[in-house]
Design a protein around this motif. Structure first.
Motif, PDB file in Angstrom:
ATOM      1  N   UNK A  81       0.857  -1.170   0.000  1.00 56.15           N
ATOM      2  CA  UNK A  81       0.000   0.000   0.000  1.00 56.15           C
ATOM      3  C   UNK A  81       0.904   1.233   0.000  1.00 56.15           C
ATOM      4  N   UNK A  82       0.800   1.997  -1.070  1.00 47.51           N
ATOM      5  CA  UNK A  82       1.600   3.215  -1.215  1.00 47.51           C
ATOM      6  C   UNK A  82       0.790   4.402  -0.706  1.00 47.51           C
ATOM      7  N   UNK A  83       1.422   5.259   0.091  1.00 49.45           N
ATOM      8  CA  UNK A  83       0.754   6.440   0.650  1.00 49.45           C
ATOM      9  C   UNK A  83       1.505   7.681   0.196  1.00 49.45           C
ATOM     10  N   UNK A  84       0.800   8.569  -0.524  1.00 52.12           N
ATOM     11  CA  UNK A  84       1.374   9.833  -0.993  1.00 52.12           C
ATOM     12  C   UNK A  84       0.722  10.975  -0.234  1.00 52.12           C
ATOM     13  N   UNK A  85       1.543  11.860   0.338  1.00 53.08           N
ATOM     14  CA  UNK A  85       1.034  12.972   1.144  1.00 53.08           C
ATOM     15  C   UNK A  85       1.445  14.278   0.482  1.00 53.08           C
ATOM     16  N   UNK A  86       0.449  15.134   0.262  1.00 53.52           N
ATOM     17  CA  UNK A  86       0.699  16.441  -0.337  1.00 53.52           C
ATOM     18  C   UNK A  86       0.067  17.507   0.536  1.00 53.52           C
ATOM     19  N   UNK A  87       0.752  18.653   0.655  1.00 55.09           N
ATOM     20  CA  UNK A  87       0.240  19.759   1.457  1.00 55.09           C
ATOM     21  C   UNK A  87       0.271  21.035   0.637  1.00 55.09           C
ATOM     22  N   UNK A  88      -0.542  22.006   1.062  1.00 53.36           N
ATOM     23  CA  UNK A  88      -0.451  23.313   0.419  1.00 53.36           C
ATOM     24  C   UNK A  88       0.686  24.095   1.069  1.00 53.36           C
ATOM     25  N   UNK A  89       0.879  25.337   0.640  1.00 50.05           N
ATOM     26  CA  UNK A  89       2.023  26.115   1.107  1.00 50.05           C
ATOM     27  C   UNK A  89       1.920  26.543   2.571  1.00 50.05           C
ATOM     28  N   UNK A  90       0.739  26.436   3.181  1.00 51.51           N
ATOM     29  CA  UNK A  90       0.583  26.870   4.572  1.00 51.51           C
ATOM     30  C   UNK A  90       0.818  25.754   5.584  1.00 51.51           C
ATOM     31  N   UNK A  91       0.914  24.532   5.123  1.00 48.30           N
ATOM     32  CA  UNK A  91       1.143  23.394   6.027  1.00 48.30           C
ATOM     33  C   UNK A  91       2.507  22.799   5.713  1.00 48.30           C
ATOM     34  N   UNK A  92       3.350  22.716   6.742  1.00 50.82           N
ATOM     35  CA  UNK A  92       4.707  22.192   6.565  1.00 50.82           C
ATOM     36  C   UNK A  92       4.660  20.681   6.339  1.00 50.82           C
ATOM     37  N   UNK A  93       5.188  20.253   5.211  1.00 48.44           N
ATOM     38  CA  UNK A  93       5.250  18.830   4.891  1.00 48.44           C
ATOM     39  C   UNK A  93       6.625  18.328   5.325  1.00 48.44           C
ATOM     40  N   UNK A  94       6.684  17.774   6.546  1.00 51.30           N
ATOM     41  CA  UNK A  94       7.966  17.303   7.082  1.00 51.30           C
ATOM     42  C   UNK A  94       7.889  15.817   7.408  1.00 51.30           C
TER      43      UNK A  94
END
Length: 125
Positions: free
Chosen positions: A1-14
């Protein structure tokens, strides 16, 4: 199961956010692991840099083998609450979809009808 996480510019993707989202999804959806090929997670802040109640939106889309993509949305006060709520909704939606898929396969093969006929014959004897 592959999980891809994307955020907009206001949420820090760390790394911490990625680990949290993956652990929540894997724990909640472990029984569907063989059926799910990929999950897309989109996190955004609907108010942008301004503050507001329930402004963090989480959209999850699961790709389930043999079924149309399943998408859910949750809007809440924090990233963690939004992810948790969307995960619960996704779990229920996948459970429902796979249940319908199993039922349609069972009815298409006539397995359910054959079992009922056998039960009736046994009762008659």
């Amino acid at each position: 199961m592959q999980i891809n996480i994307q955020t907009d510019s206001t949420i820090a993707n760390n790394a911490g956010l990625n680990e949290h989202v993956q652990s929540v999804l894997e724990a909640a959806l472990s029984r569907f692991r063989d059926n799910i090929t990929r999950i897309e997670v989109h996190l955004s802040d609907s108010n942008g840099p301004k503050s507001g109640a329930d402004d963090i939106r989480c959209v999850m889309e699961a790709r389930v083998a043999g079924y149309q993509p399943i998408a859910v949305t949750e809007q809440n006060a924090s990233v963690h609450q939004s992810v948790s709520g969307a995960t619960d909704k996704l779990k229920r939606a996948i459970d429902s979809a796979l249940g319908r898929l199993q039922d349609s396969k069972r009815h298409a093969t006539g397995k359910h009808a054959v079992n009922e006929t056998a039960d009736v014959e046994e009762a008659a004897e």
